[in-house]
Motif scaffolding. Structure first.
Motif, PDB file in Angstrom:
ATOM      1  N   SER A 122      78.807  17.995  83.208  1.00 50.04           N
ATOM      2  CA  SER A 122      78.390  19.373  83.451  1.00 50.04           C
ATOM      3  C   SER A 122      77.178  19.713  82.606  1.00 50.04           C
ATOM      4  O   SER A 122      76.872  19.044  81.610  1.00 50.04           O
ATOM      5  N   ILE A 123      76.458  20.764  83.047  1.00 52.10           N
ATOM      6  CA  ILE A 123      75.402  21.382  82.251  1.00 52.10           C
ATOM      7  C   ILE A 123      75.514  22.881  82.505  1.00 52.10           C
ATOM      8  O   ILE A 123      75.582  23.321  83.657  1.00 52.10           O
ATOM      9  N   GLU A 124      75.588  23.666  81.420  1.00 51.32           N
ATOM     10  CA  GLU A 124      75.773  25.099  81.599  1.00 51.32           C
ATOM     11  C   GLU A 124      75.167  25.871  80.436  1.00 51.32           C
ATOM     12  O   GLU A 124      74.996  25.336  79.331  1.00 51.32           O
ATOM     13  N   ALA A 125      74.809  27.117  80.723  1.00 52.23           N
ATOM     14  CA  ALA A 125      74.346  28.038  79.690  1.00 52.23           C
ATOM     15  C   ALA A 125      75.557  28.795  79.154  1.00 52.23           C
ATOM     16  O   ALA A 125      76.269  29.468  79.905  1.00 52.23           O
ATOM     17  N   THR A 126      75.821  28.679  77.859  1.00 54.11           N
ATOM     18  CA  THR A 126      76.976  29.364  77.272  1.00 54.11           C
ATOM     19  C   THR A 126      76.596  30.733  76.725  1.00 54.11           C
ATOM     20  O   THR A 126      77.457  31.577  76.511  1.00 54.11           O
ATOM     21  N   ASP A 127      75.309  30.952  76.464  1.00 52.76           N
ATOM     22  CA  ASP A 127      74.773  32.282  76.175  1.00 52.76           C
ATOM     23  C   ASP A 127      73.280  32.225  76.437  1.00 52.76           C
ATOM     24  O   ASP A 127      72.774  31.216  76.925  1.00 52.76           O
ATOM     25  N   ASP A 128      72.548  33.285  76.116  1.00 48.87           N
ATOM     26  CA  ASP A 128      71.129  33.342  76.478  1.00 48.87           C
ATOM     27  C   ASP A 128      70.287  32.272  75.788  1.00 48.87           C
ATOM     28  O   ASP A 128      69.232  31.883  76.307  1.00 48.87           O
ATOM     29  N   ARG A 129      70.721  31.789  74.649  1.00 52.77           N
ATOM     30  CA  ARG A 129      69.900  30.821  73.891  1.00 52.77           C
ATOM     31  C   ARG A 129      70.525  29.433  73.812  1.00 52.77           C
ATOM     32  O   ARG A 129      69.961  28.546  73.177  1.00 52.77           O
ATOM     33  N   THR A 130      71.673  29.222  74.455  1.00 56.00           N
ATOM     34  CA  THR A 130      72.390  27.963  74.274  1.00 56.00           C
ATOM     35  C   THR A 130      72.749  27.333  75.611  1.00 56.00           C
ATOM     36  O   THR A 130      73.312  27.995  76.486  1.00 56.00           O
ATOM     37  N   LEU A 131      72.402  26.042  75.756  1.00 54.38           N
ATOM     38  CA  LEU A 131      72.892  25.288  76.897  1.00 54.38           C
ATOM     39  C   LEU A 131      73.615  24.053  76.395  1.00 54.38           C
ATOM     40  O   LEU A 131      73.260  23.479  75.351  1.00 54.38           O
ATOM     41  N   VAL A 132      74.615  23.656  77.146  1.00 53.59           N
ATOM     42  CA  VAL A 132      75.471  22.542  76.732  1.00 53.59           C
ATOM     43  C   VAL A 132      75.485  21.494  77.837  1.00 53.59           C
ATOM     44  O   VAL A 132      75.776  21.796  78.998  1.00 53.59           O
ATOM     45  N   ILE A 133      75.152  20.266  77.455  1.00 52.99           N
ATOM     46  CA  ILE A 133      75.237  19.125  78.363  1.00 52.99           C
ATOM     47  C   ILE A 133      76.468  18.314  77.972  1.00 52.99           C
ATOM     48  O   ILE A 133      76.582  17.859  76.824  1.00 52.99           O
ATOM     49  N   GLN A 134      77.369  18.150  78.907  1.00 55.89           N
ATOM     50  CA  GLN A 134      78.580  17.367  78.685  1.00 55.89           C
ATOM     51  C   GLN A 134      78.460  16.079  79.480  1.00 55.89           C
ATOM     52  O   GLN A 134      78.347  16.100  80.707  1.00 55.89           O
ATOM     53  N   LEU A 135      78.447  14.947  78.777  1.00 52.01           N
ATOM     54  CA  LEU A 135      78.326  13.655  79.434  1.00 52.01           C
ATOM     55  C   LEU A 135      79.690  13.086  79.774  1.00 52.01           C
ATOM     56  O   LEU A 135      80.686  13.352  79.092  1.00 52.01           O
ATOM     57  N   ALA A 136      79.720  12.254  80.807  1.00 52.12           N
ATOM     58  CA  ALA A 136      80.941  11.537  81.161  1.00 52.12           C
ATOM     59  C   ALA A 136      81.087  10.279  80.331  1.00 52.12           C
ATOM     60  O   ALA A 136      82.199   9.784  80.116  1.00 52.12           O
ATOM     61  N   GLY A 140      79.248  11.466  70.948  1.00 56.28           N
ATOM     62  CA  GLY A 140      78.027  11.285  71.724  1.00 56.28           C
ATOM     63  C   GLY A 140      78.092  11.852  73.132  1.00 56.28           C
ATOM     64  O   GLY A 140      77.205  11.557  73.946  1.00 56.28           O
ATOM     65  N   LEU A 141      79.083  12.699  73.399  1.00 55.74           N
ATOM     66  CA  LEU A 141      79.265  13.207  74.767  1.00 55.74           C
ATOM     67  C   LEU A 141      78.768  14.637  74.960  1.00 55.74           C
ATOM     68  O   LEU A 141      78.528  15.041  76.105  1.00 55.74           O
ATOM     69  N   THR A 142      78.619  15.383  73.888  1.00 53.27           N
ATOM     70  CA  THR A 142      78.253  16.790  74.013  1.00 53.27           C
ATOM     71  C   THR A 142      76.944  17.071  73.292  1.00 53.27           C
ATOM     72  O   THR A 142      76.826  16.810  72.080  1.00 53.27           O
ATOM     73  N   TYR A 143      75.968  17.599  74.038  1.00 55.12           N
ATOM     74  CA  TYR A 143      74.671  17.989  73.477  1.00 55.12           C
ATOM     75  C   TYR A 143      74.563  19.509  73.578  1.00 55.12           C
ATOM     76  O   TYR A 143      74.519  20.067  74.673  1.00 55.12           O
ATOM     77  N   THR A 144      74.516  20.171  72.437  1.00 49.24           N
ATOM     78  CA  THR A 144      74.371  21.625  72.395  1.00 49.24           C
ATOM     79  C   THR A 144      72.950  21.952  71.966  1.00 49.24           C
ATOM     80  O   THR A 144      72.567  21.719  70.812  1.00 49.24           O
ATOM     81  N   ILE A 145      72.179  22.484  72.893  1.00 54.21           N
ATOM     82  CA  ILE A 145      70.749  22.738  72.671  1.00 54.21           C
ATOM     83  C   ILE A 145      70.532  24.234  72.504  1.00 54.21           C
ATOM     84  O   ILE A 145      70.947  25.037  73.353  1.00 54.21           O
ATOM     85  N   THR A 146      69.890  24.613  71.408  1.00 53.96           N
ATOM     86  CA  THR A 146      69.575  26.012  71.140  1.00 53.96           C
ATOM     87  C   THR A 146      68.083  26.248  71.348  1.00 53.96           C
ATOM     88  O   THR A 146      67.246  25.502  70.825  1.00 53.96           O
ATOM     89  N   LEU A 147      67.744  27.275  72.106  1.00 52.05           N
ATOM     90  CA  LEU A 147      66.341  27.626  72.322  1.00 52.05           C
ATOM     91  C   LEU A 147      65.794  28.335  71.085  1.00 52.05           C
ATOM     92  O   LEU A 147      66.502  29.081  70.405  1.00 52.05           O
ATOM     93  N   ARG A 148      64.525  28.128  70.784  1.00 53.16           N
ATOM     94  CA  ARG A 148      63.932  28.806  69.637  1.00 53.16           C
ATOM     95  C   ARG A 148      63.586  30.260  69.987  1.00 53.16           C
ATOM     96  O   ARG A 148      63.482  30.625  71.158  1.00 53.16           O
ATOM     97  N   ASP A 149      63.411  31.053  68.963  1.00 50.24           N
ATOM     98  CA  ASP A 149      63.097  32.472  69.138  1.00 50.24           C
ATOM     99  C   ASP A 149      61.692  32.637  69.718  1.00 50.24           C
ATOM    100  O   ASP A 149      60.802  31.807  69.518  1.00 50.24           O
ATOM    101  N   GLY A 150      61.502  33.757  70.407  1.00 48.98           N
ATOM    102  CA  GLY A 150      60.163  34.149  70.829  1.00 48.98           C
ATOM    103  C   GLY A 150      59.673  33.553  72.122  1.00 48.98           C
ATOM    104  O   GLY A 150      58.503  33.733  72.484  1.00 48.98           O
ATOM    105  N   LEU A 151      60.522  32.842  72.860  1.00 51.93           N
ATOM    106  CA  LEU A 151      60.091  32.238  74.115  1.00 51.93           C
ATOM    107  C   LEU A 151      60.018  33.307  75.199  1.00 51.93           C
ATOM    108  O   LEU A 151      60.976  34.045  75.429  1.00 51.93           O
TER     109      LEU A 151
END
Length: 524
Positions: free
Chosen positions: A129-143, A82-93
């Protein structure tokens, strides 16, 4: 008369350089107040929020069951711990300037939002932390695990976590972005934006809606109109006549004493917006005299009467209001009557006694009397004599809502552009949850306008965020209400269920506590 109404109601729109050839391709809106900014991070003003939703989008959005659903996000993977949220953006934005939306834009936008919004601040306090790992992916790391991450990203009301280009998101949240760029179904036409008159949007042809049907703020957002105009019409009677005449299409609020205008009318109707019910408040500035003294703030509670305000604004329309002093909304999951005696029972003599005990020296209470929102106009007219009867000295400055919405951000003395009190209203989705209710943050200089300060409230809110049972959350909510009514960050003035006015040739209006205008279309 009809021609006079047309000239008055559309004077703002006529200032624009050009009008479309077909009127049915244009949706015309009259909101509560002027749209003097379109940056919903720099202000919690609902007028700005409502207009900004036309042009901005969010990573997640609340559906009609108040559950967060992917919006700009394609989806999210949550780690087993429950500590890592990997969010992928959808195509066409794509942003309205033609540039693609990237994860870096989302990160910068969330960081800006998280610097001012109460729920956002809590979310960022849980992050490592919160960071973009590539153009379509951001990762939220919780403590530490926190189950409200997606709820926060899908927050439906002010401040809304909208996504804008990273360059604009670098603007301090205290400063409004002057010509914001969004990625939603409509784009701002900046050359036709005339503050105090009209703001214009046009359909963004490159917007790619989701496939799902619309569900409150979530799902597919289809732009059926080529053009949307938010026209500033200060006089409500003029606006209603323009709506009935077919010159505008929607009014945010129809006062109870003007509902009769719709009798026998087939071109427009007034609809009770039960989902957008507001809990009305008198907000108190803790920084400026005389309300820097807690006894004077408690005298204010005793000086006013909910009944007088509700009757002045709604008359005998008792189905449109509710007497209530619950900090977390009456009929909500955390409603309670704890510590409400001073709020519900007016006692001018007791108020005068508290003023005497505080040594009140007659420092004037300055009222910024808003005249372009009928409910506020009625409330200010009632407030002045009640305060004077209780022993306060009162000064009145006529104003409009846009001016008050800007001035309330000032921490300066009244003489230098500051303030003492103002009226506002927050809805169910804002107030019913202690994590989004601005009056219980106790965050001092970082609190919402009024800057109420309480270390105890701050701790209670942190405890609520990690409470594991509903019994724990209820007990914490009751304690928050007790402290809030003693602190007097605001005085509750009951709940109201206003009516919107809408043209009868429109269909697809979404039932929601926030007005949305995608999917709305004209029918024969």
């Amino acid at each position: 008369m009809r021609h006079l109404i047309r000239r008055v109601a559309l004077a703002a729109a006529l200032l624009a350089p050009a009008m479309p050839a077909l009127a049915q391709e244009t949706l015309r809106l009259r909101m509560n107040g002027d749209v003097n900014t379109l940056d919903p991070i720099s202000t919690t003003n609902f007028t700005v929020r409502n207009a900004a939703y036309l042009m901005f989008d969010t990573l997640y959005a609340m559906d009609e069951t108040y559950q967060p659903q992917p919006q700009m996000a394609e989806g999210t993977e949550i780690s087993e711990d429950g500590l890592t949220y990997t969010i992928t953006l959808r195509d066409g934005l794509m942003f309205h300037d033609g540039s693609p939306v990237t994860a870096a834009d989302a990160v910068a936008s969330l960081e800006r939002w998280g610097s001012v919004d109460g729920l956002g601040q809590t979310l960022f306090s849980k992050m490592e932390s919160i960071e973009a790992t590539d153009d379509r992916t951001l990762v939220i790391q919780l403590a530490e695990p926190w189950g409200l991450v997606l709820d926060a990203l899908g927050k439906i009301s002010s401040n809304v976590p909208v996504i804008m280009p990273a360059e604009q998101a670098a603007t301090p949240a205290s400063e409004a972005v002057q010509e914001p760029i969004g990625s939603g179904p409509y784009r701002l036409v900046p050359e036709e934006w005339v503050p105090g008159s009209v703001v214009v949007f046009e359909k963004f042809e490159d917007y790619v809606p989701r496939d799902e049907p619309p569900s409150m703020a979530a799902g597919g957002k289809i732009a059926h109109f080529d053009r949307v105009e938010a026209i500033y019409i200060p006089d409500t009677a003029t606006a209603i006549n323009a709506l009935i005449a077919g010159e505008i299409d929607w009014i945010e609020e129809v006062p109870a004493d003007m509902l009769r205008y719709f009798d026998g009318v087939d071109t427009a109707e007034a609809v009770a917006a039960r989902q957008s019910g507001n809990s009305m408040q008198l907000v108190v500035n803790h920084l400026n005299p005389p309300f820097d003294d807690p006894l004077v703030r408690q005298a204010l509670q005793l000086a006013v009467s909910q009944d007088d305000f509700l009757l002045a604004a709604y008359g005998d329309g008792e189905d449109r209001y509710l007497k209530c002093a619950a900090v977390f909304f009456c009929n909500g999951p955390y409603a309670t009557d704890v510590n409400t005696d001073r709020v519900l029972e007016r006692d001018p003599e007791a108020a005068q006694a508290l003023l005497d005990e505080a040594g009140y020296d007659g420092t004037p209470v300055m009222l910024m009397h808003v005249s372009d929102i009928p409910t506020h106009d009625a409330y200010y007219a009632v407030l002045k004599p009640m305060l004077e009867e209780a022993g306060f000295t009162v000064e009145v400055q006529p104003s409009d809502w846009a001016t008050v919405a800007t001035r309330r951000a000032s921490k300066e003395p009244v003489a230098d552009g500051g303030w003492n009190v103002f009226f506002t209203g927050w809805g169910f989705v804002d107030q019913s949850n202690p994590m989004t209710n601005v009056y219980v943050s106790g965050a001092c200089d970082d609190a919402w306008f009024g800057w109420a300060c309480s270390d105890e409230l701050q701790q209670l809110r942190e405890d609520f965020a990690v409470a594991e049972t509903e019994e724990e959350r209820m007990a914490l909510a009751e304690e928050m209400q007790r402290l809030t009514h003693d602190l007097v960050s605001y005085v509750p003035l009951g709940q109201a269920f206003p009516s919107v006015g809408i043209a009868t040739d429109l269909e697809g209006y979404i039932e929601s506590p926030v007005p949305f205008f995608w999917n709305l279309q004209r029918v024969e």
